[in-house]
Design a protein around this motif. Structure first.
Motif, mmCIF file in Angstrom:
data_model
loop_
_atom_site.group_PDB
_atom_site.id
_atom_site.type_symbol
_atom_site.label_atom_id
_atom_site.label_comp_id
_atom_site.label_asym_id
_atom_site.label_seq_id
_atom_site.Cartn_x
_atom_site.Cartn_y
_atom_site.Cartn_z
ATOM 1 N N MET A 176 26.689 53.871 92.582
ATOM 2 C CA MET A 176 25.319 54.196 92.181
ATOM 3 C C MET A 176 25.276 54.571 90.699
ATOM 4 O O MET A 176 25.851 55.571 90.280
ATOM 5 N N LEU A 177 24.582 53.756 89.916
ATOM 6 C CA LEU A 177 24.457 53.982 88.475
ATOM 7 C C LEU A 177 23.034 54.408 88.147
ATOM 8 O O LEU A 177 22.066 53.781 88.582
ATOM 9 N N THR A 178 22.917 55.471 87.375
ATOM 10 C CA THR A 178 21.604 56.016 87.028
ATOM 11 C C THR A 178 21.101 55.432 85.710
ATOM 12 O O THR A 178 21.836 54.775 84.969
ATOM 13 N N HIS A 179 19.837 55.704 85.414
ATOM 14 C CA HIS A 179 19.272 55.279 84.131
ATOM 15 C C HIS A 179 20.054 55.912 82.982
ATOM 16 O O HIS A 179 20.310 55.264 81.960
ATOM 17 N N ARG A 180 20.461 57.173 83.147
ATOM 18 C CA ARG A 180 21.235 57.834 82.091
ATOM 19 C C ARG A 180 22.607 57.195 81.936
ATOM 20 O O ARG A 180 23.092 57.005 80.812
ATOM 21 N N ASN A 181 23.278 56.866 83.048
ATOM 22 C CA ASN A 181 24.587 56.217 82.966
ATOM 23 C C ASN A 181 24.507 54.975 82.086
ATOM 24 O O ASN A 181 25.321 54.789 81.161
ATOM 25 N N LEU A 182 23.532 54.116 82.360
ATOM 26 C CA LEU A 182 23.431 52.838 81.658
ATOM 27 C C LEU A 182 22.919 53.005 80.238
ATOM 28 O O LEU A 182 23.409 52.347 79.310
ATOM 29 N N ALA A 183 21.949 53.884 80.043
ATOM 30 C CA ALA A 183 21.382 54.087 78.705
ATOM 31 C C ALA A 183 22.406 54.706 77.763
ATOM 32 O O ALA A 183 22.548 54.271 76.604
ATOM 33 N N SER A 184 23.131 55.705 78.234
ATOM 34 C CA SER A 184 24.099 56.376 77.364
ATOM 35 C C SER A 184 25.190 55.412 76.935
ATOM 36 O O SER A 184 25.611 55.402 75.763
ATOM 37 N N LEU A 213 25.863 41.541 82.698
ATOM 38 C CA LEU A 213 24.538 42.111 82.881
ATOM 39 C C LEU A 213 24.322 43.351 82.019
ATOM 40 O O LEU A 213 23.291 43.485 81.356
ATOM 41 N N PHE A 214 25.292 44.255 82.012
ATOM 42 C CA PHE A 214 25.112 45.519 81.308
ATOM 43 C C PHE A 214 25.669 45.493 79.884
ATOM 44 O O PHE A 214 24.956 45.754 78.929
ATOM 45 N N VAL A 215 26.947 45.172 79.739
ATOM 46 C CA VAL A 215 27.562 45.272 78.415
ATOM 47 C C VAL A 215 26.955 44.258 77.441
ATOM 48 O O VAL A 215 26.522 44.614 76.340
ATOM 49 N N ALA A 220 22.421 43.309 73.291
ATOM 50 C CA ALA A 220 21.443 42.523 72.542
ATOM 51 C C ALA A 220 20.041 43.110 72.670
ATOM 52 O O ALA A 220 19.298 43.198 71.679
ATOM 53 N N LEU A 221 19.650 43.519 73.869
ATOM 54 C CA LEU A 221 18.310 44.068 74.070
ATOM 55 C C LEU A 221 18.112 45.349 73.272
ATOM 56 O O LEU A 221 17.058 45.567 72.666
ATOM 57 N N LEU A 222 19.124 46.199 73.261
ATOM 58 C CA LEU A 222 19.008 47.466 72.542
ATOM 59 C C LEU A 222 18.945 47.244 71.028
ATOM 60 O O LEU A 222 18.309 48.010 70.305
ATOM 61 N N ALA A 223 19.593 46.199 70.560
ATOM 62 C CA ALA A 223 19.592 45.894 69.128
ATOM 63 C C ALA A 223 18.351 45.096 68.705
ATOM 64 O O ALA A 223 18.113 44.911 67.517
ATOM 65 N N GLY A 224 17.579 44.622 69.679
ATOM 66 C CA GLY A 224 16.480 43.717 69.355
ATOM 67 C C GLY A 224 17.004 42.414 68.799
ATOM 68 O O GLY A 224 16.385 41.786 67.934
ATOM 69 N N ALA A 225 18.179 42.002 69.302
ATOM 70 C CA ALA A 225 18.882 40.826 68.774
ATOM 71 C C ALA A 225 18.701 39.628 69.691
ATOM 72 O O ALA A 225 18.515 39.757 70.902
ATOM 73 N N LYS A 226 18.797 38.471 69.123
ATOM 74 C CA LYS A 226 18.636 37.214 69.859
ATOM 75 C C LYS A 226 19.870 36.914 70.709
ATOM 76 O O LYS A 226 21.001 37.254 70.333
ATOM 77 N N GLY A 303 36.669 49.183 81.154
ATOM 78 C CA GLY A 303 35.609 49.847 81.893
ATOM 79 C C GLY A 303 35.716 49.515 83.366
ATOM 80 O O GLY A 303 36.626 48.815 83.807
ATOM 81 N N MET A 304 34.753 50.003 84.129
ATOM 82 C CA MET A 304 34.735 49.802 85.575
ATOM 83 C C MET A 304 33.293 49.712 86.040
ATOM 84 O O MET A 304 32.368 50.133 85.338
ATOM 85 N N SER A 305 33.098 49.201 87.246
ATOM 86 C CA SER A 305 31.754 49.184 87.819
ATOM 87 C C SER A 305 31.189 50.595 87.922
ATOM 88 O O SER A 305 29.993 50.815 87.741
ATOM 89 N N GLU A 306 32.059 51.560 88.204
ATOM 90 C CA GLU A 306 31.602 52.936 88.389
ATOM 91 C C GLU A 306 31.299 53.661 87.081
ATOM 92 O O GLU A 306 30.697 54.742 87.107
ATOM 93 N N THR A 307 31.712 53.105 85.966
ATOM 94 C CA THR A 307 31.620 53.866 84.709
ATOM 95 C C THR A 307 31.066 53.072 83.539
ATOM 96 O O THR A 307 30.853 53.636 82.473
ATOM 97 N N VAL A 308 30.838 51.782 83.705
ATOM 98 C CA VAL A 308 30.578 50.865 82.594
ATOM 99 C C VAL A 308 31.740 51.027 81.597
ATOM 100 O O VAL A 308 32.884 51.177 82.031
ATOM 101 N N MET A 309 31.520 51.073 80.299
ATOM 102 C CA MET A 309 32.648 51.072 79.362
ATOM 103 C C MET A 309 33.168 52.488 79.093
ATOM 104 O O MET A 309 32.397 53.428 78.939
#
Length: 513
Positions: A176-184, A213-215, A220-226, A303-309
């Motif tokens: 279970m990954l939260t919005h904070r997990n992914l955003a941070s 999907l995440f990394v 790119a989305l966070l950077a506003g990059a193509k 990284g791992m599914s449970e922790t991202v990077m």
């Protein structure tokens, strides 16, 4: 402040929303306005279903820009995204749907017949289709919805996604990954890897797991990059698009293939600033050959599914060099320690169990509180199950004490082509087959995939087991990357005095295909 991850992405969209957000391999262009309107329409559709708070949306579809929009719309609507590997077969999907109890399932049109039966069996009432050619009932229904949507407010600790990650015993666990997990983690990587708004990401990874999907997408989305979007690794498309890209992420298999292509050279990738490798160990041979061929040093991370990077070799040379065979330094805000079996910190150079802590570490396993408790130490560190060390040396070269090297796994996980393969799951399928007394599944070295899956099977007295037939049966039941490349039939398996199968002996005996 709205902690919804989509709200963070939305705040970073470029001022000119008519600029290209995603270009596809077949010549389609999606602007940032297109992304905004498409996600709004799908979010409105999901909201119109009047789903309960925290409802899961399970998705097993081929890679497409519309599939990415579905993910973002799920976040935007305040729901929980559950990506599923496109190679999973009916028995696997039956388990995931039964365990997660999603309110919505989205599948390809080709699989609708059996997926819908599985979904209805588990009381999932909404099943949509989505195909890579921009068709399917999801888009048909969404087309009738308004193209504006106010992103649903979410708290830091609210769930954003569930990723199923198998264990070496039992069935899969939902991390279970939260919005904070992914955003941070996205914000940390944005700084650590020097993301810029004028970057162009060549995206060839699948989007059903962390890496693609995440990394990659989040960066790119966070950077506003193509992004330049391709369905999978294709050397012709790499040669076509790399000259216009600045960033690429891949599993080691990608880099093996690139080095093998004579036309892939310094001139082709002169515009590139960063190649990232992950999801499996990168061979030093590939690391060195790639640098010699292109002049670029691949950045390895862990990284791992449970922790991202968790850990990354430095992007900025001022912070240190990229050292092949290591995964680098703990990312800012992430703590990593290596512990011995008695719970004491290991000195540099001493191998131990890797444990981690940080805002990126997941909330726990879905509906498995006891398993969650087992995987965390009394002082709150997550036990990764990996074995590693700080410092020492790699291939005769000294490694700074601040660099982490992963030397193995405490369990028998196999990583083949960047995908996790868990022996116990495959053994359970093999052991059910006629004539099989028992089996053991191991990983053996493979130049292309890193590791290849091999099964060692004990036949029942008087039974005959056909290797091709067994492999053929498995191909109809489990994902292709899990299917053994070879099957060895033996009279008995090696065991220790406690009766446990000695897989280390099997790996030595069958170390080649």
């Amino acid at each position: 402040m709205n902690a919804n991850l989509f709200a963070l992405f939305e705040s970073r969209f470029p001022a000119d929303r008519t600029a290209c957000c995603i270009e596809t391999h077949d010549g389609l262009y999606y602007t940032w306005d297109d992304l905004d309107r498409a996600t709004a329409k799908i979010a409105n559709l999901l909201t119109a279903l009047t789903l309960p708070a925290g409802a899961r949306v399970a998705v097993q579809v081929e890679k497409s820009v519309e599939a990415l929009c579905l993910y973002l719309a799920t976040l935007r609507a305040g729901l929980v995204y559950l990506p599923l590997n496109t190679a999973y077969q009916e028995a696997e999907i039956d388990y995931f749907v039964g365990d997660a109890e999603p309110a919505v399932v989205v599948c390809s049109s080709a699989n609708f017949g059996w997926v819908s039966k599985v979904a209805f069996k588990h009381n999932t009432h909404h099943v949509f289709t989505l195909d890579e050619n921009r068709t399917g009932s999801l888009l048909q229904r969404a087309a009738m919805q308004p193209d504006q949507f106010t992103t649903v407010a979410r708290q830091d600790d609210d769930l954003a996604a569930i990723l199923y990650t198998s264990g070496t015993t039992g069935r899969s666990k939902g991390a279970m990954l939260t919005h904070r997990n992914l955003a941070s983690n996205a914000q940390t990587l944005h700084e650590a890897w020097g993301w810029r708004s004028d970057d162009v990401l060549l995206h060839m990874l699948p989007i059903f797991h962390v890496h693609g999907l995440f990394v990659a997408s989040h960066g790119a989305l966070l950077a506003g990059a193509k992004m330049i979007w391709a369905p999978k690794l294709d050397m012709a498309q790499i040669l076509k698009f790399i000259p216009r890209a600045t960033v690429m992420m891949g599993v080691p298999t990608y880099y093996v293939r690139m080095v093998q292509e004579p036309r892939f050279d310094r001139e082709v990738c002169a515009n590139m600033r960063l190649f990232v490798s992950g999801s499996a160990p990168l061979l030093l041979e590939t690391f060195d050959a790639f640098r010699e061929r292109t002049g670029h040093t691949i950045l390895e991370r862990y990284g791992m599914s449970e922790t991202v990077m968790l850990v990354s070799n430095p992007y900025d040379p001022a912070q240190g060099e990229r050292i092949g065979g290591t995964v680098g330094l703990p990312l800012p805000g992430v703590s990593v320690r290596v512990m011995d079996g008695e719970g004491r910190a290991c000195e540099p150079g001493v191998i131990g169990n890797v444990e981690v802590k940080g805002p990126n570490v997941f909330k726990g396993y879905w509906r498995m509180p006891e398993k969650t408790a087992q995987e965390f130490t009394a002082d709150g560190w997550f036990r990764t199950g990996d074995v590693g060390r700080f410092g020492a040396e790699v291939a005769g070269r000294a490694v700074p004490d601040s660099y982490l090297t992963i030397v193995g796994r405490s369990k028998d996980l196999i990583i083949s082509g960047g995908y996790n393969v868990y022996p116990k799951e495959i053994e359970s399928f093999i052991d059910e087959m006629p004539g099989v007394a028992e089996s053991a599944v191991i990983g053996v070295p493979h130049a292309d995939f890193g590791e290849a899956v091999v099964a060692v099977v004990v036949r029942k007295p008087g039974a005959e087991i056909d290797e091709a037939g067994l492999i053929g049966t498995l191909k109809g039941r489990i994902a292709n990357f899990k299917v053994p490349k070879r099957v060895h039939v033996v009279e008995e398996l090696p065991r220790n005095t406690m009766g446990k199968v000695q897989k280390n002996v099997l790996r030595e005996q069958y170390n080649t295909l």
